[in-house]
Design a protein around this motif. Structure first.
Motif, short mmCIF file in Angstrom:
data_model
loop_
_atom_site.label_atom_id
_atom_site.label_comp_id
_atom_site.label_asym_id
_atom_site.label_seq_id
_atom_site.Cartn_x
_atom_site.Cartn_y
_atom_site.Cartn_z
N GLU A 1 0.84 -1.21 0.00
CA GLU A 1 0.00 0.00 0.00
C GLU A 1 0.88 1.26 0.00
O GLU A 1 0.57 2.23 -0.70
CB GLU A 1 -0.95 -0.01 1.20
N LEU A 2 1.95 1.24 0.78
CA LEU A 2 2.87 2.38 0.79
C LEU A 2 3.49 2.60 -0.59
O LEU A 2 3.61 3.74 -1.05
CB LEU A 2 3.98 2.14 1.82
N SER A 3 3.86 1.52 -1.24
CA SER A 3 4.44 1.63 -2.57
C SER A 3 3.46 2.27 -3.54
O SER A 3 3.81 3.19 -4.30
CB SER A 3 4.86 0.25 -3.08
N LEU B 1 3.28 8.43 9.15
CA LEU B 1 2.57 7.56 10.10
C LEU B 1 2.47 6.14 9.56
O LEU B 1 2.65 5.17 10.30
CB LEU B 1 1.18 8.12 10.41
N LYS B 2 2.20 6.01 8.28
CA LYS B 2 2.11 4.69 7.66
C LYS B 2 3.47 3.99 7.67
O LYS B 2 3.56 2.79 7.91
CB LYS B 2 1.57 4.79 6.23
N ILE B 3 4.52 4.74 7.40
CA ILE B 3 5.87 4.16 7.40
C ILE B 3 6.23 3.72 8.82
O ILE B 3 6.77 2.63 9.01
CB ILE B 3 6.91 5.17 6.85
N GLU B 4 5.94 4.56 9.80
CA GLU B 4 6.25 4.20 11.19
C GLU B 4 5.47 2.98 11.65
O GLU B 4 5.99 2.13 12.36
CB GLU B 4 5.99 5.40 12.11
N GLU B 5 4.22 2.86 11.21
CA GLU B 5 3.42 1.67 11.53
C GLU B 5 4.06 0.43 10.90
O GLU B 5 4.17 -0.61 11.53
CB GLU B 5 1.99 1.85 11.03
#
Length: 104
Positions: free
Chosen positions: A4-6, A87-91
């Motif tokens: 999803e991040l990608s 926030l998504k990366i840290e999660e």
């Protein structure tokens, strides 16, 4: 999560200036692709080896965070967008590290 991040990074960088096509755009996209790719490659290995591939994936996530800071410093993205992605990366980082601890 990393897939999803990608997807998010590819969408985000499509709005960057074309002058960054071979610079920041490529770097951010490569990092975001590296994250799920290393997880996939490592998943077929021993726990010790898988842990190493998770390390590589985590390294790419930290690299991506730095590139986000560069993008915001150059006004390519807003603070709000950056905070959401961070926030998504840290999660992802927390979840991956927790999983990695179960392998060791």
């Amino acid at each position: 999560m990393s897939m999803e991040l990608s997807k998010t990074i590819f969408e985000l960088t499509s709005n960057f200036p074309s002058s960054e096509k071979f610079g920041l755009i490529t770097q951010m996209q490569r990092c975001s692709v590296s994250m799920p790719s290393n997880i996939a490659e490592g998943s077929s290995r021993t726990n010790k080896s898988f842990s190493h591939f998770l390390d590589i994936s985590l390294g790419s996530s930290f690299e991506l965070q730095t590139q986000l800071l560069i993008a915001i410093a150059n006004n390519f993205i807003s603070d709000e967008v950056t905070k959401n992605i961070e926030l998504k990366i840290e999660e992802f980082q927390k979840t991956t590290m927790t999983f990695q601890n179960t392998l060791n």
